[in-house]
Write a protein that holds these residues in place. Structure first.
Motif, PDB file in Angstrom:
ATOM      1  N   LEU A  61      -0.869 -66.156  -6.650  1.00  0.00           N
ATOM      2  CA  LEU A  61      -0.530 -64.841  -6.075  1.00  0.00           C
ATOM      3  C   LEU A  61      -0.219 -63.836  -7.180  1.00  0.00           C
ATOM      4  O   LEU A  61       0.514 -64.150  -8.122  1.00  0.00           O
ATOM      5  CB  LEU A  61       0.687 -64.970  -5.160  1.00  0.00           C
ATOM      6  N   THR A  62      -0.746 -62.607  -7.019  1.00  0.00           N
ATOM      7  CA  THR A  62      -0.410 -61.548  -7.981  1.00  0.00           C
ATOM      8  C   THR A  62       0.681 -60.623  -7.442  1.00  0.00           C
ATOM      9  O   THR A  62       1.186 -59.782  -8.183  1.00  0.00           O
ATOM     10  CB  THR A  62      -1.646 -60.700  -8.343  1.00  0.00           C
ATOM     11  N   ASP A  63       1.001 -60.737  -6.159  1.00  0.00           N
ATOM     12  CA  ASP A  63       2.113 -60.002  -5.561  1.00  0.00           C
ATOM     13  C   ASP A  63       2.370 -60.621  -4.196  1.00  0.00           C
ATOM     14  O   ASP A  63       1.703 -61.586  -3.819  1.00  0.00           O
ATOM     15  CB  ASP A  63       1.835 -58.477  -5.479  1.00  0.00           C
ATOM     16  N   ALA A  64       3.327 -60.048  -3.467  1.00  0.00           N
ATOM     17  CA  ALA A  64       3.681 -60.622  -2.165  1.00  0.00           C
ATOM     18  C   ALA A  64       3.215 -59.745  -1.006  1.00  0.00           C
ATOM     19  O   ALA A  64       3.641 -59.921   0.133  1.00  0.00           O
ATOM     20  CB  ALA A  64       5.204 -60.814  -2.089  1.00  0.00           C
ATOM     21  N   GLU A  65       2.309 -58.772  -1.281  1.00  0.00           N
ATOM     22  CA  GLU A  65       1.835 -57.869  -0.225  1.00  0.00           C
ATOM     23  C   GLU A  65       1.158 -58.673   0.897  1.00  0.00           C
ATOM     24  O   GLU A  65       0.578 -59.734   0.651  1.00  0.00           O
ATOM     25  CB  GLU A  65       0.821 -56.864  -0.808  1.00  0.00           C
ATOM     26  N   VAL A  76       7.854 -63.167  -6.619  1.00  0.00           N
ATOM     27  CA  VAL A  76       6.928 -63.242  -5.480  1.00  0.00           C
ATOM     28  C   VAL A  76       7.348 -64.369  -4.538  1.00  0.00           C
ATOM     29  O   VAL A  76       7.327 -64.212  -3.312  1.00  0.00           O
ATOM     30  CB  VAL A  76       5.472 -63.419  -5.985  1.00  0.00           C
ATOM     31  N   VAL A  77       7.768 -65.492  -5.114  1.00  0.00           N
ATOM     32  CA  VAL A  77       8.220 -66.613  -4.267  1.00  0.00           C
ATOM     33  C   VAL A  77       9.419 -66.184  -3.419  1.00  0.00           C
ATOM     34  O   VAL A  77       9.475 -66.468  -2.220  1.00  0.00           O
ATOM     35  CB  VAL A  77       8.541 -67.859  -5.129  1.00  0.00           C
ATOM     36  N   HIS A  78      10.363 -65.457  -4.025  1.00  0.00           N
ATOM     37  CA  HIS A  78      11.531 -65.002  -3.250  1.00  0.00           C
ATOM     38  C   HIS A  78      11.091 -64.122  -2.085  1.00  0.00           C
ATOM     39  O   HIS A  78      11.591 -64.261  -0.964  1.00  0.00           O
ATOM     40  CB  HIS A  78      12.496 -64.197  -4.137  1.00  0.00           C
ATOM     41  N   THR A  79      10.156 -63.219  -2.343  1.00  0.00           N
ATOM     42  CA  THR A  79       9.751 -62.278  -1.293  1.00  0.00           C
ATOM     43  C   THR A  79       9.018 -62.975  -0.148  1.00  0.00           C
ATOM     44  O   THR A  79       9.251 -62.658   1.015  1.00  0.00           O
ATOM     45  CB  THR A  79       8.875 -61.154  -1.900  1.00  0.00           C
ATOM     46  N   LYS A 135       1.699 -61.517 -16.387  1.00  0.00           N
ATOM     47  CA  LYS A 135       2.374 -60.405 -17.073  1.00  0.00           C
ATOM     48  C   LYS A 135       2.762 -59.383 -16.020  1.00  0.00           C
ATOM     49  O   LYS A 135       1.905 -58.982 -15.210  1.00  0.00           O
ATOM     50  CB  LYS A 135       1.413 -59.724 -18.052  1.00  0.00           C
ATOM     51  N   ALA A 136       4.005 -58.921 -16.062  1.00  0.00           N
ATOM     52  CA  ALA A 136       4.429 -57.902 -15.090  1.00  0.00           C
ATOM     53  C   ALA A 136       3.668 -56.610 -15.344  1.00  0.00           C
ATOM     54  O   ALA A 136       3.410 -56.243 -16.491  1.00  0.00           O
ATOM     55  CB  ALA A 136       5.926 -57.662 -15.218  1.00  0.00           C
ATOM     56  N   VAL A 137       3.276 -55.939 -14.273  1.00  0.00           N
ATOM     57  CA  VAL A 137       2.654 -54.618 -14.405  1.00  0.00           C
ATOM     58  C   VAL A 137       3.485 -53.608 -13.615  1.00  0.00           C
ATOM     59  O   VAL A 137       4.285 -53.981 -12.750  1.00  0.00           O
ATOM     60  CB  VAL A 137       1.186 -54.605 -13.899  1.00  0.00           C
ATOM     61  N   PRO A 168       6.679 -54.826  -2.406  1.00  0.00           N
ATOM     62  CA  PRO A 168       6.258 -54.543  -1.034  1.00  0.00           C
ATOM     63  C   PRO A 168       7.363 -53.797  -0.267  1.00  0.00           C
ATOM     64  O   PRO A 168       8.543 -53.960  -0.557  1.00  0.00           O
ATOM     65  CB  PRO A 168       6.050 -55.941  -0.440  1.00  0.00           C
ATOM     66  N   ARG A 169       6.962 -53.013   0.720  1.00  0.00           N
ATOM     67  CA  ARG A 169       7.925 -52.215   1.489  1.00  0.00           C
ATOM     68  C   ARG A 169       9.000 -53.066   2.153  1.00  0.00           C
ATOM     69  O   ARG A 169      10.089 -52.603   2.447  1.00  0.00           O
ATOM     70  CB  ARG A 169       7.198 -51.502   2.629  1.00  0.00           C
ATOM     71  N   PHE A 170       8.656 -54.313   2.464  1.00  0.00           N
ATOM     72  CA  PHE A 170       9.597 -55.173   3.184  1.00  0.00           C
ATOM     73  C   PHE A 170      10.465 -56.007   2.237  1.00  0.00           C
ATOM     74  O   PHE A 170      11.317 -56.766   2.683  1.00  0.00           O
ATOM     75  CB  PHE A 170       8.838 -56.099   4.153  1.00  0.00           C
ATOM     76  N   ALA A 171      10.232 -55.862   0.910  1.00  0.00           N
ATOM     77  CA  ALA A 171      11.030 -56.639  -0.051  1.00  0.00           C
ATOM     78  C   ALA A 171      12.426 -56.040  -0.139  1.00  0.00           C
ATOM     79  O   ALA A 171      12.587 -54.825  -0.238  1.00  0.00           O
ATOM     80  CB  ALA A 171      10.353 -56.639  -1.416  1.00  0.00           C
ATOM     81  N   ARG A 172      13.439 -56.885  -0.111  1.00  0.00           N
ATOM     82  CA  ARG A 172      14.808 -56.365  -0.155  1.00  0.00           C
ATOM     83  C   ARG A 172      15.326 -56.217  -1.574  1.00  0.00           C
ATOM     84  O   ARG A 172      16.385 -55.661  -1.791  1.00  0.00           O
ATOM     85  CB  ARG A 172      15.734 -57.259   0.680  1.00  0.00           C
ATOM     86  N   ARG A 173      14.569 -56.747  -2.538  1.00  0.00           N
ATOM     87  CA  ARG A 173      14.981 -56.627  -3.942  1.00  0.00           C
ATOM     88  C   ARG A 173      13.837 -56.056  -4.757  1.00  0.00           C
ATOM     89  O   ARG A 173      12.671 -56.284  -4.414  1.00  0.00           O
ATOM     90  CB  ARG A 173      15.323 -58.003  -4.509  1.00  0.00           C
ATOM     91  N   ASP A 174      14.173 -55.369  -5.838  1.00  0.00           N
ATOM     92  CA  ASP A 174      13.152 -54.889  -6.770  1.00  0.00           C
ATOM     93  C   ASP A 174      13.274 -55.747  -8.029  1.00  0.00           C
ATOM     94  O   ASP A 174      14.014 -55.431  -8.945  1.00  0.00           O
ATOM     95  CB  ASP A 174      13.386 -53.398  -7.073  1.00  0.00           C
ATOM     96  N   GLU A 175      12.578 -56.868  -8.016  1.00  0.00           N
ATOM     97  CA  GLU A 175      12.749 -57.880  -9.064  1.00  0.00           C
ATOM     98  C   GLU A 175      11.571 -57.805 -10.041  1.00  0.00           C
ATOM     99  O   GLU A 175      10.417 -57.648  -9.602  1.00  0.00           O
ATOM    100  CB  GLU A 175      12.722 -59.252  -8.377  1.00  0.00           C
ATOM    101  N   VAL A 176      11.836 -57.955 -11.329  1.00  0.00           N
ATOM    102  CA  VAL A 176      10.754 -57.957 -12.327  1.00  0.00           C
ATOM    103  C   VAL A 176       9.779 -59.093 -11.993  1.00  0.00           C
ATOM    104  O   VAL A 176      10.208 -60.201 -11.682  1.00  0.00           O
ATOM    105  CB  VAL A 176      11.315 -58.168 -13.753  1.00  0.00           C
ATOM    106  N   GLY A 177       8.492 -58.775 -12.047  1.00  0.00           N
ATOM    107  CA  GLY A 177       7.479 -59.797 -11.740  1.00  0.00           C
ATOM    108  C   GLY A 177       7.009 -59.747 -10.300  1.00  0.00           C
ATOM    109  O   GLY A 177       6.261 -60.618  -9.865  1.00  0.00           O
ATOM    110  N   HIS A 178       7.392 -58.680  -9.553  1.00  0.00           N
ATOM    111  CA  HIS A 178       6.927 -58.594  -8.156  1.00  0.00           C
ATOM    112  C   HIS A 178       5.429 -58.309  -8.091  1.00  0.00           C
ATOM    113  O   HIS A 178       4.779 -58.604  -7.094  1.00  0.00           O
ATOM    114  CB  HIS A 178       7.714 -57.546  -7.369  1.00  0.00           C
TER     115      HIS A 178
END
Ligand code: MLT
Ligand code: MN
Ligand code: ZN
Length: 302
Positions: A85-89, A113-116, A161-163, A168-178
């Motif tokens: 996965l490259t993101d959790a969208e 991404v796993v957390h989201t 690598k983080a970009v 995602p809009r539904f993510a409750r955290r803004d974590e590096v590597g999302h």
């Protein structure tokens, strides 16, 4: 390594089910001028028969049916060895739940991404009610070997690598590597595919890293920053949605045309993007700069 483009449209597909923008109209009225596309996903394989997915789209069922495989003995065959996965969208993860009959799935992603997908979208939690999901958490920056479902080595590694971008809009955290660029390397040849379907900015460090890839698959979501506003679809600029536009002096086309990667291909293309139309001036500009507008079914070998 074999890399197949399974789906090259952004979320909603092309044409998007509820959209009658100029490009979606062409796709419906004259599909030979704007080929329909399913939602963003790739498959990659070292041997051409055992496949990993790069993101799992809501169109995964039709997409995996196109993958070559060895003769099947017995009554079940899971054509996917793992899902990177490259993101959790949602357009990149809903397909995980749709593979739940697979009994044993492997998901490879950053801790963010796993957390989201565990806590916010609950895609992982829902899938785990049906299947065992082995999770390989990949920390940013370190290449990690990819194994097949039976535990044997694939000969491929993955590095994240983080970009720039937004979670995602539904993510409750803004974590590096999302949101990450995924570098898939074949250790037997040293050749690399950079898979970056979502990217909100191209800084010098990321560019230098992308330049090492033989095959670059990059975010082609929007042509301009104000694409959705111009069509009265949304006020949100492309950059605020985590997508660097293709056109413009700081657009991805101008910047990526300077890179020496042998193959540079746009994917995750939004249905509004005029470069989807064959013969358009936008398509001509992409091709004149040495890039390819990705299409479902394209296959590359590196
Ligand atoms: C994105 O690529 O920005 C997201 O997939 C948007 C969405 O899911 O609506
Ligand atoms: Mn998307
Ligand atoms: Zn449209």
């Amino acid at each position: 390594m074999h890399v197949f483009l399974l789906g090259t449209a952004a979320g909603g597909g092309f044409p998007q089910w509820n959209c009658w923008c100029p490009t979606c109209r062409v796709a419906r009225e004259d599909p030979s001028r704007a080929h329909p596309r399913s939602q963003s996903s790739i498959a990659f394989s070292a041997d051409g028969v055992r496949w990993f997915l790069g993101n799992a789209s809501p169109d995964v069922r039709e997409q995996v049916a196109t993958l070559p495989h060895a003769a099947v003995e017995g009554v079940r065959h899971v054509p996917v060895e793992g899902i990177v996965l490259t993101d959790a969208e949602l357009d990149h993860t809903l397909g995980i739940t749709l593979l739940r009959e697979g009994r044993l799935l492997q998901v490879i992603a950053t801790p963010a991404v796993v957390h989201t997908i565990s806590d916010d979208s609950r895609v992982l939690a829902v899938t785990q009610a049906f299947a065992t999901v082995q999770i390989l958490e990949v920390d940013l920056g370190d290449p990690v070997p990819l194994d097949y479902r039976d535990g044997s080595s694939s000969g491929l590694t993955i590095e994240m690598k983080a970009v720039r971008g937004d979670p995602p809009r539904f993510a409750r955290r803004d974590e590096v590597g999302h949101t990450v660029a995924a570098f898939i390397r074949d250790t037997s040849t040293g050749k690399e595919c950079a898979f970056v379907p979502g990217c909100g900015g191209l800084g010098p460090k990321l560019l230098a890293r992308l330049d090492q890839a033989e095959l670059l698959l990059f975010d082609g979501t929007f042509w301009t920053d104000d694409e959705l506003a111009r069509l009265d679809i949304s006020d949100r600029p492309a950059l605020s949605m985590g997508h660097v536009p293709v056109s413009g002096v700081e657009g991805s086309l101008a910047v990526l045309s300077q890179l020496s990667c042998r193959l540079k291909v746009y994917t995750h293309i939004n249905n509004t993007n005029p470069m989807l139309v064959e013969g358009s001036s936008e398509r001509a500009a992409v091709e004149a700069s040495g890039l390819i507008v990705g299409m479902d079914g394209m296959r590359f070998e590196i």
